[in-house]
Enzyme design. Structure first.
Site, PDB file in Angstrom:
ATOM      1  N   ASP A  47      -6.960   4.480  -4.556  1.00  0.00           N
ATOM      2  CA  ASP A  47      -7.646   4.332  -3.264  1.00  0.00           C
ATOM      3  C   ASP A  47      -8.246   5.716  -2.996  1.00  0.00           C
ATOM      4  O   ASP A  47      -8.460   6.474  -3.955  1.00  0.00           O
ATOM      5  CB  ASP A  47      -6.646   3.899  -2.166  1.00  0.00           C
ATOM      6  CG  ASP A  47      -7.323   3.511  -0.852  1.00  0.00           C
ATOM      7  OD1 ASP A  47      -7.911   2.421  -0.791  1.00  0.00           O
ATOM      8  OD2 ASP A  47      -7.299   4.302   0.108  1.00  0.00           O
ATOM      9  N   LYS A  68       0.874  -1.186   0.000  1.00  0.00           N
ATOM     10  CA  LYS A  68       0.000   0.000   0.000  1.00  0.00           C
ATOM     11  C   LYS A  68       0.901   1.223   0.000  1.00  0.00           C
ATOM     12  O   LYS A  68       2.054   1.140   0.423  1.00  0.00           O
ATOM     13  CB  LYS A  68      -0.878  -0.004   1.264  1.00  0.00           C
ATOM     14  CG  LYS A  68      -2.092   0.886   1.179  1.00  0.00           C
ATOM     15  CD  LYS A  68      -3.266   0.224   0.490  1.00  0.00           C
ATOM     16  CE  LYS A  68      -4.394   1.196   0.248  1.00  0.00           C
ATOM     17  NZ  LYS A  68      -5.599   0.526  -0.275  1.00  0.00           N
TER      18      LYS A  68
END
Ligand code: NDP
Length: 448
Positions: free
Chosen positions: A165, A125
């Protein structure tokens, strides 16, 4: 459980300023208790310690120039948490709240989620504390170019493949990809996913997380003899995940009556008009309160930051699709009191630990994020497959694969929950099923 407690204590001591990461790891590790009890050899192998320590954590300076000629500096991150199953894969978040704790919790969750998809992708991430709100297109582009000027050294289609995201959608992925291509002087389409259809993107990727969430919900309800038809649904957020969850739930005959953004929520007893939401959010990049001005009979309630009025609305099903820890114990009590019998987590870790326990104790069907929102990353992996083949599948082909993947994820969660006598605790079921795959891959590769 001596080993588990030891690991949890060590984690706390090592990560004192990382509450979100501690929360995510505590939730996963405690639910693995019955598995760990069966495998005393894990202690000597320090398997849990390895599982909770990222393989690599990169932090970097992102300087850029705003429209007034002022230099701004943000912090960029990429956490490459676990690459045992495949190249690291996970989104980029641009939001002022981004810090190391949030990056690590998201990357940790991603390892389990990606394992559940059944596809060859590891967990990672990244992101930045950059706030895209109110920035001009050119400012967004300059920020993305500067961010990629460092990130490109650490990623690659066989190394690490970021996606979108919160705050990172098609526009940002385009700018990031353009800069990567210039720096590498090569067309490595598979280095980022969520690309535009004109340059290597996959049909149905935009819809995938929201659609996938509803496919998972459909399966979970089916196992309980229920369905979505005629049910009243409330959905927090009005971004990518929320919009397409609303679209699919409506297609299945449910009525979505509320949506929100970080300022407040709208209630429309007739059912949310999604074309209005899409116009406000996808085209105008505006605020959800504009909905109430455009749709007669709908009501807007401002949030004071602490309380989330959306969770006080009467409904059968709640789909939190905004951000982490958006449902606390009080919200959970309100939801249950108002008739909610199923919760599907579209956002990552939207329900805090107390609220999870409360839902489970009340028999609420809870679809955990790492399983229920895995459709996004699964379709990203399908985008990578199409890029490798230099070929594109139709919308229907990708959507059918997504549906199949989500049904299989539900079956895996159900099977693990049954195997360990956990009934309909799909939170533990998801963690156990993912852990099984992840730890087998790690153990097979030696002490890594
Ligand atoms: P978007 O940026 O498209 O939308 C986010 C939505 O949530 C917006 O409505 C935003 O409101 C709201 N929101 C964000 N932060 C907060 C906050 N701190 N408090 C209240 N509301 C907030 O993001 P996505 O839809 O892509 O992501 C939503 C969630 O889903 C995240 O948890 C993400 O990690 C998760 N997720 C996303 C995937 C994807 O494919 N996009 C895949 C899997 C999970 P506002 O505009 O006012 O900020």
């Amino acid at each position: 459980m001596e080993y588990l407690n030891e690991v949890l204590d060590k984690l706390k001591a090592k990560n004192v300023n990382e509450p979100e990461f501690l929360q995510a790891s505590y939730e996963v590790l405690t639910s693995l208790k019955p598995v760990i009890e069966k495998h005393p050899e894990f202690k000597k192998l320090a398997l849990l310690e390895r599982l909770t320590e990222p393989e690599r954590l990169i932090s970097f300076r992102v300087p850029w120039v705003d429209d007034n000629g002022q230099v701004q500096v943000n912090r960029g991150f990429r956490v490459q948490f676990n690459g045992a199953i495949g190249p690291y894969k996970g989104g980029l978040r641009f939001h002022p709240s981004v810090n190391q704790s949030i990056m690590k919790f998201l990357a940790f969750e991603q390892c389990f989620k990606n394992a559940l998809t059944g596809l060859p992708i590891g967990g990672g991430k990244g992101g930045s504390d950059f706030n895209p709100k109110g920035k001009s297109d050119m400012e967004i582009m300059r920020f993305c170019q500067s961010f990629m000027s460092e990130l490109y050294k650490h990623i690659g289609q066989d190394v690490d493949v970021p996606a979108g995201d919160i705050g990172v959608g098609g526009r940002e992925i385009g700018y990031l990809f353009g800069q990567y291509r210039r720096l590498k002087n090569a067309y490595e389409a598979g280095v980022l996913t969520g690309k535009g259809l004109e340059y290597g993107g996959s049909l149905a990727r935009t819809e995938a997380t929201g659609y996938g969430l509803v496919y998972f919900m459909r399966e979970m309800l089916k196992a309980d003899g229920k369905d979505l038809k005629g049910k009243t649904v409330i959905i927090s957020g009005s971004g990518n995940v929320a919009i397409y969850a609303c679209e699919k739930a409506t297609q299945y005959g449910a009525k979505v009556v509320a949506m929100s953004d970080s300022n407040g929520c709208i209630y429309d007893a007739e059912g949310i008009k999604l074309d209005v939401i899409k116009q406000i959010k996808e085209v105008e990049r505006g605020r959800i309160k504009d909905y109430a001005q455009r749709v007669p009979g709908s009501v807007y309630t401002e949030s004071n930051g602490e309380e989330r009025p959306i969770w006080k609305i009467k409904a059968d099903i709640a789909l939190p699709c905004a951000t982490q820890n958006e449902i606390n114990l009080e919200d959970a009590k309100n939801l249950v009191a108002n008739g909610v019998f199923a919760v599907g987590e579209g956002a990552n870790m939207p329900t805090n630990l107390e609220a999870i326990e409360y839902f489970l104790s009340k028999g609420v069907l809870l679809a955990p994020a790492k399983a229920a929102n895995a459709g996004g990353v699964a379709t990203s992996a399908l985008e990578m497959s199409q890029n490798s083949m230099r070929y594109s599948w139709t919308f229907e082909e990708v959507d059918a694969k997504l549906d199949n993947i989500m049904s299989n994820i539900f079956k895996a969660c159900q099977k693990s929950a049954e195997e360990y006598g956990l009934g309909k605790n799909y939170v533990a079921g998801a963690n156990i099923a993912a852990f099984d795959k992840l730890c087998k891959a790690m153990l097979a590769q030696g002490i890594i």
